[in-house]
Design a protein around this motif. Sequence first.
Motif, PDB file in Angstrom:
ATOM      1  N   LEU A 166      90.084  97.665  -8.745  1.00 12.90           N
ATOM      2  CA  LEU A 166      89.372  97.502  -7.477  1.00 12.90           C
ATOM      3  C   LEU A 166      88.793  96.096  -7.330  1.00 12.90           C
ATOM      4  O   LEU A 166      88.784  95.536  -6.234  1.00 12.90           O
ATOM      5  CB  LEU A 166      88.282  98.569  -7.343  1.00 12.90           C
ATOM      6  CG  LEU A 166      88.836  99.995  -7.167  1.00 12.90           C
ATOM      7  CD1 LEU A 166      87.719 101.011  -7.156  1.00 12.90           C
ATOM      8  CD2 LEU A 166      89.663 100.095  -5.880  1.00 12.90           C
ATOM      9  N   ASN A 167      88.337  95.527  -8.437  1.00 13.66           N
ATOM     10  CA  ASN A 167      87.821  94.159  -8.358  1.00 13.66           C
ATOM     11  C   ASN A 167      88.914  93.155  -8.018  1.00 13.66           C
ATOM     12  O   ASN A 167      88.704  92.240  -7.225  1.00 13.66           O
ATOM     13  CB  ASN A 167      87.119  93.769  -9.657  1.00 13.66           C
ATOM     14  CG  ASN A 167      85.704  94.318  -9.704  1.00 13.66           C
ATOM     15  OD1 ASN A 167      85.035  94.431  -8.667  1.00 13.66           O
ATOM     16  ND2 ASN A 167      85.241  94.677 -10.885  1.00 13.66           N
ATOM     17  N   LEU A 168      90.084  93.365  -8.598  1.00 15.00           N
ATOM     18  CA  LEU A 168      91.210  92.483  -8.286  1.00 15.00           C
ATOM     19  C   LEU A 168      91.573  92.581  -6.801  1.00 15.00           C
ATOM     20  O   LEU A 168      91.733  91.571  -6.116  1.00 15.00           O
ATOM     21  CB  LEU A 168      92.418  92.849  -9.167  1.00 15.00           C
ATOM     22  CG  LEU A 168      93.710  92.071  -8.895  1.00 15.00           C
ATOM     23  CD1 LEU A 168      93.487  90.569  -9.045  1.00 15.00           C
ATOM     24  CD2 LEU A 168      94.820  92.527  -9.848  1.00 15.00           C
ATOM     25  N   LEU A 169      91.644  93.815  -6.292  1.00 17.56           N
ATOM     26  CA  LEU A 169      91.984  94.005  -4.878  1.00 17.56           C
ATOM     27  C   LEU A 169      90.903  93.404  -3.985  1.00 17.56           C
ATOM     28  O   LEU A 169      91.192  92.817  -2.943  1.00 17.56           O
ATOM     29  CB  LEU A 169      92.179  95.493  -4.589  1.00 17.56           C
ATOM     30  CG  LEU A 169      93.447  96.066  -5.221  1.00 17.56           C
ATOM     31  CD1 LEU A 169      93.432  97.584  -5.204  1.00 17.56           C
ATOM     32  CD2 LEU A 169      94.685  95.525  -4.497  1.00 17.56           C
ATOM     33  N   HIS A 170      89.665  93.559  -4.420  1.00 20.87           N
ATOM     34  CA  HIS A 170      88.539  93.015  -3.668  1.00 20.87           C
ATOM     35  C   HIS A 170      88.630  91.489  -3.556  1.00 20.87           C
ATOM     36  O   HIS A 170      88.409  90.923  -2.482  1.00 20.87           O
ATOM     37  CB  HIS A 170      87.235  93.426  -4.354  1.00 20.87           C
ATOM     38  CG  HIS A 170      86.012  92.832  -3.757  1.00 20.87           C
ATOM     39  ND1 HIS A 170      85.592  93.138  -2.480  1.00 20.87           N
ATOM     40  CD2 HIS A 170      85.121  91.940  -4.247  1.00 20.87           C
ATOM     41  CE1 HIS A 170      84.494  92.464  -2.217  1.00 20.87           C
ATOM     42  NE2 HIS A 170      84.188  91.727  -3.269  1.00 20.87           N
ATOM     43  N   THR A 171      88.987  90.819  -4.647  1.00 14.70           N
ATOM     44  CA  THR A 171      89.103  89.351  -4.586  1.00 14.70           C
ATOM     45  C   THR A 171      90.267  88.942  -3.686  1.00 14.70           C
ATOM     46  O   THR A 171      90.272  87.843  -3.155  1.00 14.70           O
ATOM     47  CB  THR A 171      89.322  88.714  -5.985  1.00 14.70           C
ATOM     48  OG1 THR A 171      90.532  89.244  -6.533  1.00 14.70           O
ATOM     49  CG2 THR A 171      88.181  89.011  -6.929  1.00 14.70           C
ATOM     50  N   GLN A 172      91.223  89.859  -3.496  1.00 13.41           N
ATOM     51  CA  GLN A 172      92.344  89.564  -2.585  1.00 13.41           C
ATOM     52  C   GLN A 172      92.042  90.039  -1.155  1.00 13.41           C
ATOM     53  O   GLN A 172      92.937  90.118  -0.332  1.00 13.41           O
ATOM     54  CB  GLN A 172      93.629  90.216  -3.108  1.00 13.41           C
ATOM     55  CG  GLN A 172      94.064  89.707  -4.471  1.00 13.41           C
ATOM     56  CD  GLN A 172      94.377  88.215  -4.456  1.00 13.41           C
ATOM     57  OE1 GLN A 172      95.083  87.720  -3.585  1.00 13.41           O
ATOM     58  NE2 GLN A 172      93.807  87.479  -5.413  1.00 13.41           N
ATOM     59  N   ARG A 173      90.785  90.413  -0.899  1.00 11.70           N
ATOM     60  CA  ARG A 173      90.286  90.765   0.422  1.00 11.70           C
ATOM     61  C   ARG A 173      90.736  92.130   0.961  1.00 11.70           C
ATOM     62  O   ARG A 173      90.648  92.395   2.152  1.00 11.70           O
ATOM     63  CB  ARG A 173      90.584  89.656   1.442  1.00 11.70           C
ATOM     64  CG  ARG A 173      90.036  88.290   1.015  1.00 11.70           C
ATOM     65  CD  ARG A 173      90.199  87.212   2.072  1.00 11.70           C
ATOM     66  NE  ARG A 173      91.492  87.188   2.717  1.00 11.70           N
ATOM     67  CZ  ARG A 173      92.623  86.694   2.176  1.00 11.70           C
ATOM     68  NH1 ARG A 173      92.620  86.207   0.965  1.00 11.70           N
ATOM     69  NH2 ARG A 173      93.738  86.700   2.867  1.00 11.70           N
TER      70      ARG A 173
END
Length: 279
Positions: A166-173
């Motif tokens: 989820l953090n990775l997806l979050h950094t990708q907006r």
Amino acid sequence: KGPSGPSPDTEAVLDTGDDFSCSDRLAQELRGALDRGELMLHYQPQFSTESRHIRGFEALLRWHHPKLGFIPPDAFIPIAEQTGLIVPIGEWVLREACTTNRLLQEAGVEPFVMCVNISAVQLQAPFFAEHVLSILKETGHSPEQLELEITESKLIDSWETALHALNLLHTQRVRIALDDFGTGYSSLSYLRRLPIHLVKIDRSFVEDMLHSSKEKALVESIILLARSVGIDVLAEGIETEAQLECLRRMCCDCVQGYLLGKPMDREVLWSYMQRYRQE
Ligand code: C2E
Ligand code: CA
Ligand code: CA
Ligand code: CA
């Protein structure tokens, strides 16, 4: 049809839902359902409470079996999770939802958010985030307009994997929504630890809100809590004007429910959006 033959009656299948052979059979059928083109998505609109404009759509999975008829997601998603089939099915859902949204925008419909339900099993599968990002790339869908709905229920066992994805997806907006909020045991720790953009208040609260001052106070507290930490709130399962008015007074950002729009197939969605554009 003989006693061991397939039952054409969906109800019968559901009534014997915990019959082992029955869910075995459904699992077998589900394995081929994707390839045979029996799965499809319906889309339910979500509205901004104040302006009543569409903010997005939730993609909801449907299975039409040629003999068993319509099988509701609550009956087959748990089986898909147990068998791991939810991983390929979930990828199909994402691809299909992103493609639909992309085609609508190419046709000139103003951009909106596409919300896709993600099972905890998917979230813990290897390379989940990478798969989402590659589907976005492949379909040309922008990450800001994808919202992943996750539920707190079964997430806990692999907290680290889920958090990482989820953090990775979050950094990708990519946007993250917490579904069925308030029905689990650890809602607050989810809010604390995950990069959440939206909280979805479960339909059960909305249902009881007008008859119970306790439920109403809970809804109001969830709204205040979320807003105070900068998270949007959507209430689901709005069926009456009275519920809508009550949520509007409590400054709930967004609403979704049969009163405002039922889930519709892609063709109906298409004409719905053509009409919407003209208004
Ligand atoms: P959910 O994510 O909580 O979805 C909301 C459910 O409430 C949907 O049921 C929707 O059709 C229904 N609903 C919407 N408005 C109203 C209303 O005003 N009144 C009432 N009574 N119901 C309303 P549905 O489509 O049967 O889906 C059931 C559940 O299956 C979903 O609950 C979700 O947890 C799961 N599901 C559906 N599609 C997917 C999917 O693609 N992937 C995964 N992992 N789960 C899915
Ligand atoms: Ca949902
Ligand atoms: Ca929900
Ligand atoms: Ca649910």
